[in-house]
Enzyme design. Structure first.
Site, PDB file in Angstrom:
ATOM      1  N   PRO A  15       0.904   6.901 -10.240  1.00 41.57           N
ATOM      2  CG  PRO A  15       1.434   6.779  -7.997  1.00 41.57           C
ATOM      3  CD  PRO A  15       0.285   6.656  -8.928  1.00 41.57           C
ATOM      4  CG  ASN A  16       6.599   6.996  -9.648  1.00 49.52           C
ATOM      5  OD1 ASN A  16       7.182   8.071  -9.764  1.00 49.52           O
ATOM      6  ND2 ASN A  16       6.201   6.533  -8.474  1.00 49.52           N
ATOM      7  NE  ARG A  23       8.490   2.857 -11.400  1.00 54.13           N
ATOM      8  CZ  ARG A  23       7.280   2.602 -10.930  1.00 54.13           C
ATOM      9  NH1 ARG A  23       6.220   2.674 -11.710  1.00 54.13           N
ATOM     10  NH2 ARG A  23       7.116   2.266  -9.671  1.00 54.13           N
ATOM     11  CE1 TYR A  28       6.503  -2.010 -12.257  1.00 52.57           C
ATOM     12  CE2 TYR A  28       8.480  -0.681 -11.916  1.00 52.57           C
ATOM     13  CZ  TYR A  28       7.341  -1.285 -11.419  1.00 52.57           C
ATOM     14  OH  TYR A  28       7.020  -1.181 -10.083  1.00 52.57           O
ATOM     15  CG  ASN A  81      -0.568  -0.124 -13.053  1.00 49.65           C
ATOM     16  OD1 ASN A  81      -0.462  -0.052 -11.824  1.00 49.65           O
ATOM     17  ND2 ASN A  81       0.418  -0.559 -13.829  1.00 49.65           N
ATOM     18  CB  ALA A  84       3.008   3.483  -5.067  1.00 49.60           C
ATOM     19  CD  GLU A 105      -5.524  -4.599  -8.026  1.00 48.77           C
ATOM     20  OE1 GLU A 105      -6.569  -5.119  -7.555  1.00 48.77           O
ATOM     21  OE2 GLU A 105      -4.476  -4.471  -7.378  1.00 48.77           O
ATOM     22  CG  HIS A 107      -0.600  -4.476 -10.057  1.00 57.07           C
ATOM     23  ND1 HIS A 107      -0.430  -3.152  -9.699  1.00 57.07           N
ATOM     24  CD2 HIS A 107      -1.676  -4.927  -9.382  1.00 57.07           C
ATOM     25  CE1 HIS A 107      -1.360  -2.834  -8.816  1.00 57.07           C
ATOM     26  NE2 HIS A 107      -2.134  -3.893  -8.607  1.00 57.07           N
ATOM     27  NE  ARG A 114       8.361  -5.319  -7.749  1.00 51.76           N
ATOM     28  CZ  ARG A 114       8.100  -4.082  -8.186  1.00 51.76           C
ATOM     29  NH1 ARG A 114       7.004  -3.835  -8.879  1.00 51.76           N
ATOM     30  NH2 ARG A 114       8.938  -3.105  -7.921  1.00 51.76           N
TER      31      ARG A 114
HETATM   32  C1  DQA Z   1       2.864  -1.602 -10.349  1.00 51.88           C
HETATM   33  C2  DQA Z   1       3.288  -2.292  -9.050  1.00 51.88           C
HETATM   34  C3  DQA Z   1       3.273  -1.301  -7.891  1.00 51.88           C
HETATM   35  O1  DQA Z   1       3.675  -1.962  -6.696  1.00 51.88           O
HETATM   36  C4  DQA Z   1       4.238  -0.173  -8.158  1.00 51.88           C
HETATM   37  O2  DQA Z   1       4.198   0.774  -7.116  1.00 51.88           O
HETATM   38  C5  DQA Z   1       4.005   0.468  -9.484  1.00 51.88           C
HETATM   39  C6  DQA Z   1       3.715  -0.380 -10.637  1.00 51.88           C
HETATM   40  C7  DQA Z   1       2.966  -2.544 -11.557  1.00 51.88           C
HETATM   41  O3  DQA Z   1       2.412  -2.203 -12.589  1.00 51.88           O
HETATM   42  O4  DQA Z   1       3.620  -3.597 -11.477  1.00 51.88           O
HETATM   43  O5  DQA Z   1       4.140   1.679  -9.635  1.00 51.88           O
HETATM   44  O6  DQA Z   1       1.501  -1.210 -10.224  1.00 51.88           O
END
Ligand code: DQA
Length: 149
Positions: A15-16, A23, A28, A81, A84, A105, A107, A114
């Site tokens: 998501p997002n 964003r 990011y 990735n 959340a 995984e 990020h 954070r």
């Molecule tokens: C994320 C870190 C997550 O905590 C966050 O909710 C994201 C992006 C990252 O790529 O740093 O959506 O996965």
């Protein structure tokens, strides 16, 4: 998965991450998901692989795609990735545990610097490896990591 006859790495985004580029650029960066796809394709090509990059805002779609990777003969692995959902999803944990394909995984940000709710990952205990905090370059590092296995 794709029409490609090459082994294909799935690069799954939760998501997002469709908003990458606009964003929270201070967290990011300014690269878009298309830029991520290009980075992954360059790295994958060096190993004779293709890339299938996908994004969804829905948890179940990520579960379905993980199952698809597990059912695809010769899939070299998944770069995930989960956004959340990383911090909330037992379903993702169980899907990764259920498939016989390595999942890395990723990020973009260093989640450990954070908020504390980002420090726990349901993905990490079942991941083949973890790349955190290297910006979008981490996706290419994850593809490379799959190639070293
Ligand atoms: C994320 C870190 C997550 O905590 C966050 O909710 C994201 C992006 C990252 O790529 O740093 O959506 O996965």
């Amino acid at each position: 998965m794709t029409t490609s006859t090459q082994p294909t790495v799935l690069v799954l985004n939760g998501p997002n991450l469709n908003l990458l580029g606009t964003r929270n650029p201070q967290v990011y960066g300014s690269a878009t998901l298309d830029d991520v796809a290009a980075l992954c394709r360059d790295e994958a090509a060096a190993h004779g692989w293709a890339v299938d990059l996908r994004q969804t805002n829905h948890e179940g779609a990520l579960v379905d795609w993980l199952h698809e990777a597990g059912a695809t003969r010769g899939c070299p692995g998944v770069v995930l990735n989960a956004g959340a959902y990383t911090h909330t999803s037992v379903a993702l944990h169980d899907a990764i545990e259920a498939i016989d394909v390595p999942v890395v995984e990723v990020h973009i940000s260093n989640v450990h610097r954070r908020e504390t709710f980002r420090h726990h990952s349901y993905v990490s205990p079942v991941a083949a490896g973890i790349v955190v905090g290297f910006g979008v370059a981490g996706y290419a590092l994850a593809v490379r990591g799959l190639a070293t296995r």
